[in-house]
Write an enzyme that holds these catalytic residues in place. Sequence first.
Site, mmCIF file in Angstrom:
data_model
loop_
_atom_site.group_PDB
_atom_site.id
_atom_site.type_symbol
_atom_site.label_atom_id
_atom_site.label_comp_id
_atom_site.label_asym_id
_atom_site.label_seq_id
_atom_site.Cartn_x
_atom_site.Cartn_y
_atom_site.Cartn_z
ATOM 1 N N ASP A 1 9.143 -14.132 2.795
ATOM 2 C CA ASP A 1 9.035 -12.702 2.489
ATOM 3 C C ASP A 1 9.801 -12.528 1.175
ATOM 4 O OD1 ASP A 1 9.107 -9.778 2.789
ATOM 5 O OD2 ASP A 1 11.192 -10.096 3.349
ATOM 6 N N ASP B 1 11.120 -8.947 -0.493
ATOM 7 C CA ASP B 1 12.154 -7.903 -0.561
ATOM 8 C C ASP B 1 13.091 -7.946 0.635
ATOM 9 O OD1 ASP B 1 9.443 -6.315 -1.895
ATOM 10 O OD2 ASP B 1 11.284 -6.566 -3.046
ATOM 11 N N HIS C 1 3.147 5.684 -8.448
ATOM 12 C CA HIS C 1 3.554 4.333 -8.042
ATOM 13 C C HIS C 1 3.485 3.369 -9.213
ATOM 14 C CE1 HIS C 1 3.316 0.407 -5.879
ATOM 15 N NE2 HIS C 1 4.355 0.989 -5.304
ATOM 16 N N THR D 1 4.153 -11.073 1.117
ATOM 17 C CA THR D 1 4.932 -9.857 0.892
ATOM 18 C C THR D 1 4.061 -8.617 0.802
ATOM 19 O OG1 THR D 1 6.411 -8.740 -0.684
ATOM 20 C CG2 THR D 1 4.831 -10.297 -1.619
HETATM 21 C C1 XBP Z 1 8.850 -4.690 1.039
HETATM 22 C C2 XBP Z 1 8.036 -3.474 0.918
HETATM 23 C C3 XBP Z 1 7.543 -3.073 -0.442
HETATM 24 C C4 XBP Z 1 8.723 -2.709 -1.340
HETATM 25 C C5 XBP Z 1 8.288 -1.838 -2.492
HETATM 26 O O1 XBP Z 1 7.921 -5.739 1.066
HETATM 27 O O2 XBP Z 1 7.729 -2.860 1.927
HETATM 28 O O3 XBP Z 1 6.707 -1.957 -0.264
HETATM 29 O O4 XBP Z 1 9.650 -1.942 -0.566
HETATM 30 O O5 XBP Z 1 7.307 -2.517 -3.251
HETATM 31 P P1 XBP Z 1 8.297 -7.166 1.770
HETATM 32 P P2 XBP Z 1 5.973 -1.728 -3.673
HETATM 33 O O6 XBP Z 1 9.493 -6.957 2.655
HETATM 34 O O7 XBP Z 1 7.045 -7.530 2.538
HETATM 35 O O8 XBP Z 1 8.582 -8.098 0.616
HETATM 36 O O9 XBP Z 1 6.410 -0.379 -4.197
HETATM 37 O O10 XBP Z 1 5.325 -2.599 -4.732
HETATM 38 O O11 XBP Z 1 5.162 -1.636 -2.405
#
Ligand code: XBP
Length: 239
Positions: A8, A10, A81, A121
């Site tokens: 993953d 973030d 966005h 992700t």
């Molecule tokens: C984390 C998310 C993403 C980020 C924001 O993704 O939910 O939406 O918070 O990025 P993961 P975007 O944990 O699966 O890596 O604004 O590009 O969606």
Amino acid sequence: MLNALIFDVDGTLADTERDGHRVAFNAAFREAGLPWNWDVPTYGELLAVSGGKERLAHYARLVAPDLAARPDFDAFLRKLHTLKTGHYVRLVASGAVELRPGVANLIREARRAGLKLAIATTTSPENVSALLRASLAHDAEKWFDVIGAGDIVAAKKPAPDIYVWVLERLGVPAAECIAIEDTANGVKAACGAGIPTLVTENDYTRGQDFSGAVAVLSDLCATILAEVEVLHRTYSPHH
Ligand code: XBP
């Protein structure tokens, strides 16, 4: 037998949410002249919604239902966005976000051991490229056999779709992989695809319900590949 690691992004590769995405969203709100500002606790609650566009729509329906009801709301949201992603990519490219402890070491060890590497992700692909380039190596995207990101699947985490998409292209059976996640949504998504899942919790996700995970660690800093392999062996499908 462990043949692939699926990361993953973030909260797992790096703590990107509080000082990265959240700051980028607030910069986009200011640029768009919106009176919104997501403080740390508020953003922590909004993280229950995967996907930045979905998170924005959820918040707008809560605080500005008339805006959310406008026919051009979807177009407005996409523009907002895009502004946010621009701010986020610039933040990451400036080196504002570092990998979590132990992540780079585990990736390098796995490469040396000949494991396949993948990313699954919800975040946008340009965010992944920016992070890998700024925090690993300028060509680090090539280290990953498959990168599954953002809108390539309609249903985002906790749906398993992004992990299924990655598995289909990785060519490794789910049971021979380990997914590394940081949220309850992420564990549901990876387990939903039949992948043994390791959790490295963080300030936003500590104490969430990680049931189904093989193990919950505070971070990877003391975790070497051999230990991940031991954890993988303890996983049994009827888990
Ligand atoms: C984390 C998310 C993403 C980020 C924001 O993704 O939910 O939406 O918070 O990025 P993961 P975007 O944990 O699966 O890596 O604004 O590009 O969606």
